[in-house]
Structure formats: structure tokens, C-alpha cells
Design an enzyme around this catalytic site. Structure first.
Site, short mmCIF file in Angstrom:
data_model
loop_
_atom_site.label_atom_id
_atom_site.label_comp_id
_atom_site.label_asym_id
_atom_site.label_seq_id
_atom_site.Cartn_x
_atom_site.Cartn_y
_atom_site.Cartn_z
N HIS A 100 32.99 39.98 37.04
CA HIS A 100 32.41 41.28 36.72
C HIS A 100 32.92 41.77 35.37
O HIS A 100 34.07 41.50 34.98
CB HIS A 100 32.78 42.32 37.79
N GLU A 118 37.96 45.59 41.45
CA GLU A 118 37.90 45.72 42.91
C GLU A 118 39.20 45.24 43.53
O GLU A 118 40.07 44.67 42.85
CB GLU A 118 36.72 44.91 43.47
N HIS A 175 36.24 34.88 40.73
CA HIS A 175 36.64 35.04 42.13
C HIS A 175 35.49 34.70 43.07
O HIS A 175 34.32 34.70 42.69
CB HIS A 175 37.10 36.48 42.41
N ARG A 195 26.96 35.63 38.20
CA ARG A 195 27.17 34.48 39.08
C ARG A 195 27.45 33.25 38.21
O ARG A 195 26.64 32.89 37.34
CB ARG A 195 25.94 34.28 39.96
#
Length: 318
Positions: A100, A118, A175, A195
Site C-alpha cells: 500500500h 495497518e 505483505h 497487487r
């Protein structure tokens, strides 16, 4: 307006890697055979949670943030989006390997308000379960070469996990959540995902899912560095509180309640997810029963509260 918790209903998302554990472990009525995500505290337009009690019942959390800023101690001229998003994810299969962007990239390239940092609290994990966390490239040139050549076994860093583990995932971190893991994720309110690799899977129509290799190369941090967290445990009456992470975007705690505790609300608003057990929360002269799978916000319009019972929680604030 509210002198009580603001209870929220999950917004469910179908995912190619999803399953049935959101029903089996939380008794949610899920709408899909492959239900992958429950957005349990969300004001994001792609999945806003609905309020289930009080004067704003039936409205979304997004509505409340935009029109009732006093609930969040929000300044009247604050036009930013709600900052946080809490999800529960059921990885019935491996999630795609992804990364991200940070805030700057999200705003300049995607015209979105937030990037995505996150963190994950592992609620359950099957034996042998593992995550992908980081990579082994030492330079950006090496990273580009490994991605272009699809050298995934050498590139990806795999880490075993079990229930109770906590992982902080800053923007720029390669991740993936592995098969057999259920996590509670606290994140910036962003839905931007690049992705990198999807195991050459096909979707229900027989098509490979889109990859985002060029932006992934741009935003991935090189070399990978595992963050060092300053965690701290405190005991207050019947509550053991472990601070899992305290960073720029959020602070997250694991609470273990055995008995009761009386606390003041000393932040703008507090997000609470019940992950085990049952309890009762008292605000003013009202008592509310809470159980595993419940999610609510304690708004700025209350000053204090008492919680009593035997339960575990993940709690977060900005």
C-alpha cells in the site's frame, strides 16, 4: 446527542479467498459463500458501517462523521475523511501479495485522502499458518529484477504466526495474510491496494486478477525493516491493558477484563471490538450488554464509563 456507545453493524465483502469463519466464529449472518471481510468500524464509501442504536440509528458512520462532528470532537471546519477503519478478515485461502502507498503517494497519484498503514491482531490461526511480511531484496534494482522475473520464493519473506500475535504493517511493506488465519485489522481508512502476486489464480470467470507491478515497485520500502514496537502492559482494577502499537496514525490496545474497571474517556473517540467473552458497559445510568463480535465507538459526548465482565477487546484511537 449520544450519552451511550454508538453500536455498529458490519459491512461484508465477498473475496476470492474468503470462507465461512465470520459465521462460525462470530455468528454473523454472512451473505456470501466466500465472505472474506467484515468492515466492522468503517466510514469508507466502499463499505460504510451502519449505526444500530440511538438517534442516528440506520445512518452510516460516514453520515455521523460528516454531520455530527461533536461525537468525535471534530472541528467544524474539518473536511477530512474519517481516519480509521477496522476489519475482521477470514483467510480461507492465501491473500494476494500486496503493498500500500503512503499518504503523499495516495494524494498525488490516486487522488485519495489517505495511504494505508495497518496492523493485525491474529484472532485464530491453523497449525503451520504463516504470513508474508517483507522481502529479501537489498536494493530497488534487485527488487525490480526479482519481481520482473517472478522469483517469488527468493523474494518473499515468510513468518509463522499463531493466535495472539500482533503485526504492524507500515505503508510500503510487502505483505499477505496466509491461509487459515483470521485477523482483526486496524488501518487508515483507505482501500488502495497494489497487487504484486496472486499465485496465478483465476477468478470465478476464469480471468487472472489484475496486478499493479509498476506502482508496487515505486512504493515498496527497500530494504525491508521490521518495525520495533514499544509495547507496554498496565493493570487498572480488573483490566489488563497491553499497548500493541502507538504510531502516527493510530494507537491500538489489547484489553483483558476480569472483573470491572471504571475509566474516563481521555481521547476524541474510542473504537472498541469485543473479540472474546461477554461483559456489560455502563455509561451514565444506562447499561449495555456486549459480547464477542460486537463493535462500537465511545463518542466524545460521554466523559466516563464502567465495564464489567470477562471479555477481551481490541481498542483503538487516533
Amino acid at each position: 446527542m449520544y450519552t451511550e456507545p454508538i453500536f455498529l453493524l458490519p459491512y461484508f465483502q465477498e473475496r476470492i479467498w474468503g470462507g465461512q469463519k465470520l459465521h462460525d466464529e462470530f455468528q454473523y449472518t454472512i451473505p456470501y459463500e466466500k465472505t472474506g471481510e467484515a468492515w466492522v468500524i468503517s466510514a469508507h464509501p466502499n463499505g460504510p458501517s451502519k449505526i444500530s442504536n440511538g438517534p442516528l440509528e440506520g445512518k452510516t458512520l460516514k453520515d455521523a462523521w460528516e454531520n455530527n462532528g461533536e461525537l468525535f470532537n471534530k472541528e467544524a471546519d474539518n473536511t477530512e475523511a474519517f481516519p480509521l477503519l477496522v476489519k475482521i478478515l477470514d483467510a480461507n485461502d492465501d491473500l494476494s501479495v500486496q503493498v500500500h502507498p503512503d499518504d503523499t503517494y495516495a494524494r498525488e497519484v490516486e487522488d485519495e485522502p489517505y495511504g494505508k498503514t495497518e496492523c493485525w491482531y491474529v484472532l485464530s490461526a491453523e497449525p503451520g499458518a504463516e504470513i508474508i511480511f517483507g522481502h529479501h531484496a537489498t536494493t530497488r534494482e534487485e527488487l525490480t529484477k526479482m519481481i520482473d522475473e517472478g522469483n517469488w520464493d527468493q523474494f518473499l519473506r515468510r513468518v509463522p504466526v499463531s493466535a495472539g500475535d500482533f503485526v504492524y504493517v507500515p505503508s510500503g511493506t510487502i505483505h499477505a495474510i496466509g491461509k487459515g488465519i483470521v485477523i482483526l485489522e486496524t488501518q487508515q481508512s483507505s482501500d488502495i491496494t497494489y497487487r504484486v502476486y496472486d499465485y496465478d489464480r483465476k477468478d470465478k470467470d476464469g480471468n487472472g486478477r489484475q496486478l499493479h507491478l509498476e506502482p508496487s515497485k515505486e512504493v515498496t520500502s527497500v530494504p525491508h525493516e521490521t518495525p520495533t514496537l514499544s509495547q507496554e502492559t498496565t493493570v487498572e482494577e480488573g483490566l489488563t491493558s497491553r499497548r500493541l502499537v502507538q504510531e502516527k496514525y493510530f494507537t491500538v490496545y489489547h484489553w483483558e477484563l476480569e472483573g470491572s474497571v471504571t475509566k474516563r474517556l481521555d481521547v476524541d473517540f474510542l473504537q472498541v471490538s469485543v473479540i472474546e467473552g461477554e461483559a456489560e458497559i455502563n455509561v451514565g445510568n444506562k447499561a449495555f450488554s456486549i459480547k464477542k463480535g460486537d463493535h462500537f465507538i465511545l463518542p466524545a459526548t460521554i466523559t466516563g464509563y464502567k465495564v464489567e465482565g470477562n471479555a477481551s477487546f481490541i481498542v483503538s484511537h487516533t
